[in-house]
Design a protein around this motif. Structure first.
Motif, PDB file in Angstrom:
ATOM      1  N   SER A  21       0.083 -68.460 -68.896  1.00 37.20           N
ATOM      2  CA  SER A  21       0.219 -68.144 -67.462  1.00 37.20           C
ATOM      3  C   SER A  21      -1.031 -67.465 -66.925  1.00 37.20           C
ATOM      4  CB  SER A  21       1.420 -67.224 -67.236  1.00 37.20           C
ATOM      5  OG  SER A  21       1.153 -65.914 -67.722  1.00 37.20           O
ATOM      6  N   PHE A  23      -1.246 -64.475 -66.636  1.00 34.85           N
ATOM      7  CA  PHE A  23      -0.681 -63.409 -65.803  1.00 34.85           C
ATOM      8  C   PHE A  23      -0.324 -62.246 -66.718  1.00 34.85           C
ATOM      9  CE2 PHE A  23       2.973 -61.498 -63.457  1.00 34.85           C
ATOM     10  CZ  PHE A  23       2.269 -61.125 -62.327  1.00 34.85           C
ATOM     11  N   VAL A  25       0.901 -58.501 -67.684  1.00 35.37           N
ATOM     12  CA  VAL A  25       1.840 -57.472 -67.210  1.00 35.37           C
ATOM     13  C   VAL A  25       1.860 -56.324 -68.227  1.00 35.37           C
ATOM     14  CG1 VAL A  25       4.233 -57.005 -66.502  1.00 35.37           C
ATOM     15  CG2 VAL A  25       3.260 -59.289 -66.180  1.00 35.37           C
ATOM     16  N   ASN A  41       3.199 -58.312 -71.984  1.00 35.36           N
ATOM     17  CA  ASN A  41       3.848 -59.593 -72.237  1.00 35.36           C
ATOM     18  C   ASN A  41       3.179 -60.324 -73.401  1.00 35.36           C
ATOM     19  OD1 ASN A  41       1.739 -59.781 -70.304  1.00 35.36           O
ATOM     20  ND2 ASN A  41       2.484 -61.723 -69.521  1.00 35.36           N
ATOM     21  N   GLU A  43       3.133 -64.117 -74.852  1.00 33.83           N
ATOM     22  CA  GLU A  43       3.521 -65.511 -74.587  1.00 33.83           C
ATOM     23  C   GLU A  43       3.476 -66.354 -75.850  1.00 33.83           C
ATOM     24  OE1 GLU A  43       1.195 -66.845 -71.194  1.00 33.83           O
ATOM     25  OE2 GLU A  43       2.422 -65.597 -69.859  1.00 33.83           O
ATOM     26  N   THR A  50       8.456 -66.643 -74.732  1.00 36.35           N
ATOM     27  CA  THR A  50       7.700 -65.516 -74.167  1.00 36.35           C
ATOM     28  C   THR A  50       8.567 -64.265 -74.057  1.00 36.35           C
ATOM     29  OG1 THR A  50       6.163 -66.899 -72.954  1.00 36.35           O
ATOM     30  CG2 THR A  50       6.616 -64.717 -72.013  1.00 36.35           C
ATOM     31  N   CYS A  52       8.666 -60.559 -72.196  1.00 40.41           N
ATOM     32  CA  CYS A  52       8.073 -59.800 -71.090  1.00 40.41           C
ATOM     33  C   CYS A  52       7.677 -58.395 -71.536  1.00 40.41           C
ATOM     34  CB  CYS A  52       9.055 -59.683 -69.932  1.00 40.41           C
ATOM     35  SG  CYS A  52       9.517 -61.243 -69.196  1.00 40.41           S
ATOM     36  N   ALA A  53       6.770 -57.824 -70.771  1.00 40.02           N
ATOM     37  CA  ALA A  53       6.263 -56.474 -71.067  1.00 40.02           C
ATOM     38  C   ALA A  53       7.384 -55.441 -71.161  1.00 40.02           C
ATOM     39  CB  ALA A  53       5.272 -56.074 -69.979  1.00 40.02           C
ATOM     40  N   GLU A  54       8.371 -55.554 -70.282  1.00 39.13           N
ATOM     41  CA  GLU A  54       9.457 -54.572 -70.254  1.00 39.13           C
ATOM     42  C   GLU A  54      10.229 -54.569 -71.572  1.00 39.13           C
ATOM     43  OE1 GLU A  54       8.604 -56.807 -67.980  1.00 39.13           O
ATOM     44  OE2 GLU A  54       9.500 -56.408 -66.026  1.00 39.13           O
ATOM     45  N   VAL A  74       6.354 -50.770 -64.339  1.00 41.19           N
ATOM     46  CA  VAL A  74       5.872 -52.126 -64.613  1.00 41.19           C
ATOM     47  C   VAL A  74       4.664 -52.369 -63.709  1.00 41.19           C
ATOM     48  CG1 VAL A  74       6.473 -54.578 -64.761  1.00 41.19           C
ATOM     49  CG2 VAL A  74       8.263 -52.838 -64.999  1.00 41.19           C
ATOM     50  N   VAL A  82       5.620 -56.785 -58.761  1.00 38.78           N
ATOM     51  CA  VAL A  82       6.232 -57.854 -59.548  1.00 38.78           C
ATOM     52  C   VAL A  82       7.746 -57.642 -59.614  1.00 38.78           C
ATOM     53  CG1 VAL A  82       6.022 -56.683 -61.774  1.00 38.78           C
ATOM     54  CG2 VAL A  82       5.958 -59.178 -61.682  1.00 38.78           C
ATOM     55  N   SER A  83       8.471 -58.733 -59.734  1.00 39.40           N
ATOM     56  CA  SER A  83       9.921 -58.670 -59.803  1.00 39.40           C
ATOM     57  C   SER A  83      10.361 -58.925 -61.245  1.00 39.40           C
ATOM     58  CB  SER A  83      10.503 -59.746 -58.881  1.00 39.40           C
ATOM     59  OG  SER A  83      11.896 -59.672 -58.852  1.00 39.40           O
ATOM     60  N   PRO A  84      10.930 -57.917 -61.930  1.00 37.30           N
ATOM     61  CA  PRO A  84      11.354 -58.135 -63.321  1.00 37.30           C
ATOM     62  C   PRO A  84      12.348 -59.293 -63.426  1.00 37.30           C
ATOM     63  CG  PRO A  84      11.476 -55.810 -62.750  1.00 37.30           C
ATOM     64  CD  PRO A  84      11.195 -56.551 -61.473  1.00 37.30           C
ATOM     65  N   CYS A  85      12.239 -60.058 -64.483  1.00 37.65           N
ATOM     66  CA  CYS A  85      13.126 -61.215 -64.648  1.00 37.65           C
ATOM     67  C   CYS A  85      14.557 -60.754 -64.940  1.00 37.65           C
ATOM     68  CB  CYS A  85      12.610 -62.150 -65.742  1.00 37.65           C
ATOM     69  SG  CYS A  85      12.975 -61.599 -67.420  1.00 37.65           S
TER      70      CYS A  85
HETATM   71  N1  THU Z   1       6.338 -61.155 -66.954  1.00 47.14           N
HETATM   72  C1  THU Z   1       6.540 -59.906 -67.482  1.00 47.14           C
HETATM   73  O1  THU Z   1       6.065 -59.599 -68.579  1.00 47.14           O
HETATM   74  N2  THU Z   1       7.263 -59.024 -66.749  1.00 47.14           N
HETATM   75  C2  THU Z   1       7.741 -59.254 -65.499  1.00 47.14           C
HETATM   76  O2  THU Z   1       8.370 -58.379 -64.907  1.00 47.14           O
HETATM   77  C3  THU Z   1       7.513 -60.552 -64.858  1.00 47.14           C
HETATM   78  C4  THU Z   1       6.900 -61.598 -65.701  1.00 47.14           C
HETATM   79  C5  THU Z   1       5.505 -62.105 -67.720  1.00 47.14           C
HETATM   80  C6  THU Z   1       6.228 -63.231 -68.404  1.00 47.14           C
HETATM   81  C7  THU Z   1       5.109 -64.257 -68.500  1.00 47.14           C
HETATM   82  O3  THU Z   1       4.339 -63.994 -69.642  1.00 47.14           O
HETATM   83  C8  THU Z   1       4.264 -64.021 -67.276  1.00 47.14           C
HETATM   84  O4  THU Z   1       4.576 -62.695 -66.847  1.00 47.14           O
HETATM   85  C9  THU Z   1       4.495 -64.997 -66.148  1.00 47.14           C
HETATM   86  O5  THU Z   1       5.817 -65.044 -65.766  1.00 47.14           O
END
Ligand code: THU
Length: 127
Positions: A21, A23, A25, A41, A43, A50, A52-54, A74, A82-85
């Protein structure tokens, strides 16, 4: 303490493994006793694996034997917080209804877990 927590999350973000990504985090958990645990994060070529960082930050805290979360930060290099998944909201909710501070380039937004994920514990396992 919040400044330190935000700095820890930005530092963790530097370690993000996000070649797919691109991207990055970072997350930082503050415990009620003042300890900080961080995550980024991670991946995978099989995208759905993947983490996530949280969830990495929470896993690090749990592995250290701690469970009492005071707040989570975050961070991402975005224009909007950013919006946590959904999966991360559920995993965070496992450990309480604490504030989650979402920090981006020029602003921040604080929400509680109850706001991010209403009724997280209701009606599951007959509780
Ligand atoms: N991601 C996080 O680590 N935390 C979030 O709150 C949103 C998304 C990561 C997952 C993936 O590696 C990348 O961001 C893109 O979605």
């Amino acid at each position: 303490m919040t400044t330190e927590l935000i700095s820890a999350a930005w530092a963790a973000r530097e370690q993000a493994y996000a070649p797919y990504s691109n991207f990055q985090v970072g997350a930082a958990v503050l415990t009620k006793r003042g300890e900080i645990f961080t995550g980024c994060n991670v991946e995978n070529l099989s995208y759905g694996l993947t983490i996530c960082a949280e969830r990495v930050a929470i896993g690090t805290m749990i592995a250290a034997g701690k469970r009492d979360i005071a707040r989570i930060v975050v961070v991402a290099d975005t224009d909007q917080p950013v919006s946590p998944c959904g999966a991360c909201r559920q995993v965070m909710a496992e450990f309480g209804d604490f504030p989650v501070l979402l920090v981006c380039k020029h602003s921040q937004l604080e929400m509680t877990l109850g706001e991010l994920l209403p009724r997280a514990h209701t009606g599951i396992l007959n509780r």
